[in-house]
Design a protein around this motif. Structure first.
Motif, PDB file in Angstrom:
ATOM      1  N   ALA A 253     -19.856  87.408  76.192  1.00  0.00           N
ATOM      2  CA  ALA A 253     -18.463  86.096  75.996  1.00  0.00           C
ATOM      3  C   ALA A 253     -18.472  86.562  74.333  1.00  0.00           C
ATOM      4  O   ALA A 253     -17.176  86.797  73.297  1.00  0.00           O
ATOM      5  CB  ALA A 253     -19.334  85.223  75.491  1.00  0.00           C
ATOM      6  N   GLY A 254     -19.258  86.957  73.229  1.00  0.00           N
ATOM      7  CA  GLY A 254     -19.638  87.939  72.151  1.00  0.00           C
ATOM      8  C   GLY A 254     -18.064  89.112  71.918  1.00  0.00           C
ATOM      9  O   GLY A 254     -16.768  89.268  71.115  1.00  0.00           O
ATOM     10  N   GLY A 255     -18.716  90.017  73.034  1.00  0.00           N
ATOM     11  CA  GLY A 255     -17.449  91.095  72.680  1.00  0.00           C
ATOM     12  C   GLY A 255     -16.380  91.064  72.762  1.00  0.00           C
ATOM     13  O   GLY A 255     -14.959  91.116  72.343  1.00  0.00           O
ATOM     14  N   LEU A 256     -15.768  89.639  74.081  1.00  0.00           N
ATOM     15  CA  LEU A 256     -14.445  89.141  73.649  1.00  0.00           C
ATOM     16  C   LEU A 256     -13.516  88.607  72.650  1.00  0.00           C
ATOM     17  O   LEU A 256     -12.642  88.602  73.127  1.00  0.00           O
ATOM     18  CB  LEU A 256     -14.426  88.429  74.713  1.00  0.00           C
ATOM     19  N   LEU A 257     -14.735  87.302  72.534  1.00  0.00           N
ATOM     20  CA  LEU A 257     -14.422  86.929  71.485  1.00  0.00           C
ATOM     21  C   LEU A 257     -13.405  88.073  70.378  1.00  0.00           C
ATOM     22  O   LEU A 257     -12.941  87.817  69.229  1.00  0.00           O
ATOM     23  CB  LEU A 257     -15.181  85.831  70.589  1.00  0.00           C
ATOM     24  N   THR A 258     -14.564  88.977  70.255  1.00  0.00           N
ATOM     25  CA  THR A 258     -14.704  90.020  69.360  1.00  0.00           C
ATOM     26  C   THR A 258     -13.003  91.307  69.373  1.00  0.00           C
ATOM     27  O   THR A 258     -12.182  91.258  68.581  1.00  0.00           O
ATOM     28  CB  THR A 258     -16.058  91.256  69.300  1.00  0.00           C
ATOM     29  N   VAL A 259     -12.597  91.214  70.669  1.00  0.00           N
ATOM     30  CA  VAL A 259     -11.510  92.358  70.796  1.00  0.00           C
ATOM     31  C   VAL A 259     -10.508  91.627  70.203  1.00  0.00           C
ATOM     32  O   VAL A 259      -9.536  92.035  69.853  1.00  0.00           O
ATOM     33  CB  VAL A 259     -11.764  93.074  72.143  1.00  0.00           C
ATOM     34  N   PHE A 260     -10.581  89.848  71.215  1.00  0.00           N
ATOM     35  CA  PHE A 260      -9.513  89.662  70.952  1.00  0.00           C
ATOM     36  C   PHE A 260      -9.144  89.095  68.898  1.00  0.00           C
ATOM     37  O   PHE A 260      -7.940  88.870  68.833  1.00  0.00           O
ATOM     38  CB  PHE A 260      -9.632  87.911  71.538  1.00  0.00           C
ATOM     39  N   ALA A 261      -9.883  88.584  68.245  1.00  0.00           N
ATOM     40  CA  ALA A 261     -10.523  88.579  67.545  1.00  0.00           C
ATOM     41  C   ALA A 261      -9.563  89.442  66.102  1.00  0.00           C
ATOM     42  O   ALA A 261      -8.916  88.952  65.263  1.00  0.00           O
ATOM     43  CB  ALA A 261     -11.461  88.284  66.232  1.00  0.00           C
ATOM     44  N   LEU A 262     -10.266  90.952  66.279  1.00  0.00           N
ATOM     45  CA  LEU A 262      -9.880  92.085  65.716  1.00  0.00           C
ATOM     46  C   LEU A 262      -7.961  92.417  66.133  1.00  0.00           C
ATOM     47  O   LEU A 262      -7.225  92.544  65.022  1.00  0.00           O
ATOM     48  CB  LEU A 262     -10.297  93.345  66.965  1.00  0.00           C
ATOM     49  N   TRP A 263      -7.531  91.762  67.422  1.00  0.00           N
ATOM     50  CA  TRP A 263      -6.318  92.434  67.860  1.00  0.00           C
ATOM     51  C   TRP A 263      -5.010  91.046  66.476  1.00  0.00           C
ATOM     52  O   TRP A 263      -4.097  91.753  66.045  1.00  0.00           O
ATOM     53  CB  TRP A 263      -6.161  92.159  69.479  1.00  0.00           C
ATOM     54  N   TRP A 264      -5.992  89.744  66.726  1.00  0.00           N
ATOM     55  CA  TRP A 264      -5.617  89.191  66.433  1.00  0.00           C
ATOM     56  C   TRP A 264      -5.102  88.806  64.165  1.00  0.00           C
ATOM     57  O   TRP A 264      -4.578  88.867  64.138  1.00  0.00           O
ATOM     58  CB  TRP A 264      -6.223  87.405  65.979  1.00  0.00           C
ATOM     59  N   VAL A 265      -6.330  89.946  64.064  1.00  0.00           N
ATOM     60  CA  VAL A 265      -6.933  90.250  62.338  1.00  0.00           C
ATOM     61  C   VAL A 265      -5.252  91.100  62.363  1.00  0.00           C
ATOM     62  O   VAL A 265      -5.313  91.030  61.361  1.00  0.00           O
ATOM     63  CB  VAL A 265      -7.869  90.418  61.908  1.00  0.00           C
ATOM     64  N   TYR A 266      -5.340  91.948  63.057  1.00  0.00           N
ATOM     65  CA  TYR A 266      -4.521  93.344  62.577  1.00  0.00           C
ATOM     66  C   TYR A 266      -2.806  92.693  62.687  1.00  0.00           C
ATOM     67  O   TYR A 266      -2.098  93.102  61.771  1.00  0.00           O
ATOM     68  CB  TYR A 266      -4.714  94.902  63.111  1.00  0.00           C
ATOM     69  N   PHE A 267      -3.016  92.032  63.964  1.00  0.00           N
ATOM     70  CA  PHE A 267      -1.088  91.705  64.230  1.00  0.00           C
ATOM     71  C   PHE A 267      -1.082  90.546  63.688  1.00  0.00           C
ATOM     72  O   PHE A 267       0.027  89.872  64.018  1.00  0.00           O
ATOM     73  CB  PHE A 267      -1.325  91.899  65.641  1.00  0.00           C
ATOM     74  N   ALA A 268      -1.930  90.204  62.771  1.00  0.00           N
ATOM     75  CA  ALA A 268      -1.296  88.728  61.905  1.00  0.00           C
ATOM     76  C   ALA A 268      -0.458  88.927  60.986  1.00  0.00           C
ATOM     77  O   ALA A 268       0.435  87.622  61.391  1.00  0.00           O
ATOM     78  CB  ALA A 268      -2.102  88.281  61.139  1.00  0.00           C
ATOM     79  N   LYS A 269       0.562  89.643  60.671  1.00  0.00           N
ATOM     80  CA  LYS A 269       1.586  89.741  59.852  1.00  0.00           C
ATOM     81  C   LYS A 269       2.666  90.774  60.148  1.00  0.00           C
ATOM     82  O   LYS A 269       1.410  92.259  60.271  1.00  0.00           O
ATOM     83  CB  LYS A 269       1.587  89.655  58.172  1.00  0.00           C
ATOM     84  N   PRO A 270       4.008  91.489  59.951  1.00  0.00           N
ATOM     85  CA  PRO A 270       4.443  91.984  60.185  1.00  0.00           C
ATOM     86  C   PRO A 270       4.231  93.065  58.966  1.00  0.00           C
ATOM     87  O   PRO A 270       4.184  92.684  57.432  1.00  0.00           O
ATOM     88  CB  PRO A 270       6.384  92.101  59.848  1.00  0.00           C
ATOM     89  N   TYR A 271       4.246  94.269  58.705  1.00  0.00           N
ATOM     90  CA  TYR A 271       4.045  95.163  57.710  1.00  0.00           C
ATOM     91  C   TYR A 271       4.977  95.999  56.681  1.00  0.00           C
ATOM     92  O   TYR A 271       4.959  96.608  56.131  1.00  0.00           O
ATOM     93  CB  TYR A 271       2.651  95.637  57.378  1.00  0.00           C
ATOM     94  N   ALA A 272       6.137  96.190  57.818  1.00  0.00           N
ATOM     95  CA  ALA A 272       7.270  97.379  57.458  1.00  0.00           C
ATOM     96  C   ALA A 272       7.862  97.092  56.007  1.00  0.00           C
ATOM     97  O   ALA A 272       7.532  97.910  55.658  1.00  0.00           O
ATOM     98  CB  ALA A 272       8.085  96.659  58.653  1.00  0.00           C
ATOM     99  N   GLY A 273       7.558  95.433  55.405  1.00  0.00           N
ATOM    100  CA  GLY A 273       8.199  95.301  54.092  1.00  0.00           C
ATOM    101  C   GLY A 273       6.984  96.193  53.105  1.00  0.00           C
ATOM    102  O   GLY A 273       7.655  95.923  51.817  1.00  0.00           O
TER     103      GLY A 273
END
Length: 416
Positions: A253-273
């Motif tokens: 359970a903790g591993g799934l939450l961790t991997v999902f959250a890492l994805w969310w944190v990185y892709f929270a906003k676009p960075y091209a600008g």
């Protein structure tokens, strides 16, 4: 008489004149060839993640971390060379594809040598694969130098520096055993590799595309996240055969939450600008080494935590937890430094990532540390989502006012 063009799918040209891609192109997605190139990197990342898992499970923390960083640096740097060149000069003709296939061949040879490089510091196979990859990239830069006179000096600098540093690597890897003082040579050659783009771009910056670059980095982030899922899944698969326990369920359970959250944190906003100049791009691009390495290490850590929960690891509970919490904390700190700190005006929100990193580390010696880590990351995501929705206005996906990006006449300043 007007000639009509037969209908049908577009053909791959035999040869196109290699010119810089337009950095102002409104739509510059990753190509199928780039996606195939990234897919082949899965093999190398999986190899090094597996070796890190075995080293940690046996209690070889310092040695395993050192070997992991050495091998992962080579994987990441080979990917970097192809990615930034393709952003500027991808012609997608037959010679370009063949040169890319040469680099992929070198990558597969490199991946085959990862276990020996990791466990024995025997870099002969990986060094041979790395040389093949460099051969393909040098041919691309020489082709760009011939076809694009405006950036000939830059392209020749890249080609000359790559050959010179690669010669040093070959002399290094074919020593009997690169330990002791030769480890310092590894560091020096790595620094020389890192300095190559800085020196070459001083002769005139190449026209990389910011949206294309951020998409390519995002795709590699997904690759290392996928390796985290794969490493944990393989370990859990073996453990489930022996019966589920409370300890194992909390790790899952903790591993799934961790991997999902890492994805969310990185892709929270676009960075091209944010990529408005070479100076910013160097820091952003190079800094991702630690970000990528930490995400891949999370997968190895989850496998170790699973092994400990099923009594298959010869380490203590705190040590097993640290194989997850430490790389997670590194990821949060690097993400804050590269992606949040430079562009977010809200001090309170900007502090969330380093504060969460500290809390994750504090949870290491406590009960159910992997589950607590996942819950802390889930709370971070929830607060971030709430803060974004409560903000007075959405952050625009573009350069800050008064600054110009590569697509609008960027000046080619180097990071030095």
């Amino acid at each position: 008489m007007t000639r009509t063009t037969p209908s049908g799918p577009p053909r791959t040209p035999w040869v196109r004149r290699m010119r810089e891609r337009d950095p102002a192109a409104p739509h510059r997605p990753a190509t199928p060839l780039e996606l195939f190139f990234d897919l082949c990197f899965v093999v190398a990342v999986a190899q090094v993640s597996t070796e890190l898992h075995h080293a940690f499970a046996e209690g070889h923390f310092a040695e395993g971390t050192g070997h992991y960083l050495l091998v992962f640096f080579a994987i990441w740097w080979a990917w970097m060379g192809f990615t930034w060149f393709a952003s500027a000069y991808d012609t997608d003709d037959v010679p370009y594809r063949v040169a890319t296939f040469v680099q992929i061949t070198g990558l597969l040879v490199f991946a085959a040598g990862v276990p020996r490089a990791f466990t024995e510091l025997d870099f002969r196979v990986t060094g041979t694969g790395y040389a093949i990859m460099r051969l393909g990239l040098v041919s691309q830069w020489l082709r760009a130098a011939h076809a694009h006179p405006e950036r000939r000096r830059t392209s020749l600098r890249y080609a000359v520096a790559l050959v010179a540093v690669q010669t040093g690597w070959l002399l290094f890897v074919f020593q009997a055993r690169p330990t002791g003082g030769l480890l310092a040579v590894f560091v020096l050659l790595g620094l020389a590799d890192l300095a190559t783009p800085v020196w070459a771009e001083r002769a005139g910056g190449t026209a990389w595309h910011p949206r294309h670059i951020t998409e390519r980095y995002g795709l590699f982030t997904i690759i290392v996240l996928g390796e985290s899922v794969l490493a944990a899944t393989v370990a859990v698969e073996g453990a489930v055969r022996e019966g589920l326990t409370t300890d194992l369920l909390t790790v899952i359970a903790g591993g799934l939450l961790t991997v999902f959250a890492l994805w969310w944190v990185y892709f929270a906003k676009p960075y091209a600008g944010y990529l408005v100049s070479n100076r910013v791009a160097f820091v952003w691009g190079y800094g991702h080494l630690l970000l990528f390495a930490s995400v891949a290490a999370v997968g190895a850590g989850l496998a170790v935590a699973t092994a400990h929960a099923t009594h298959h690891a010869d380490i203590g509970a705190t040590q097993a937890a640290a194989t997850v919490t430490v790389p997670v904390a590194v990821f949060l700190l690097v993400t804050w430094f590269l992606l949040v700190r430079p562009r977010h005006g809200g001090v309170a929100y900007g502090a969330l990532l380093p504060v969460t990193a500290g809390l994750v580390l504090l949870a290491t010696p406590g009960p159910r540390p992997v589950l607590v880590c996942g819950l802390l990351l889930a709370a971070l995501v929830a607060v971030g989502v709430a803060a974004a929705h409560c903000a007075p206005g959405a952050e625009p996906d573009g350069p800050p006012e008064g600054e110009q990006g590569p697509g609008t006449g960027q000046s080619s300043e180097s990071s030095a």
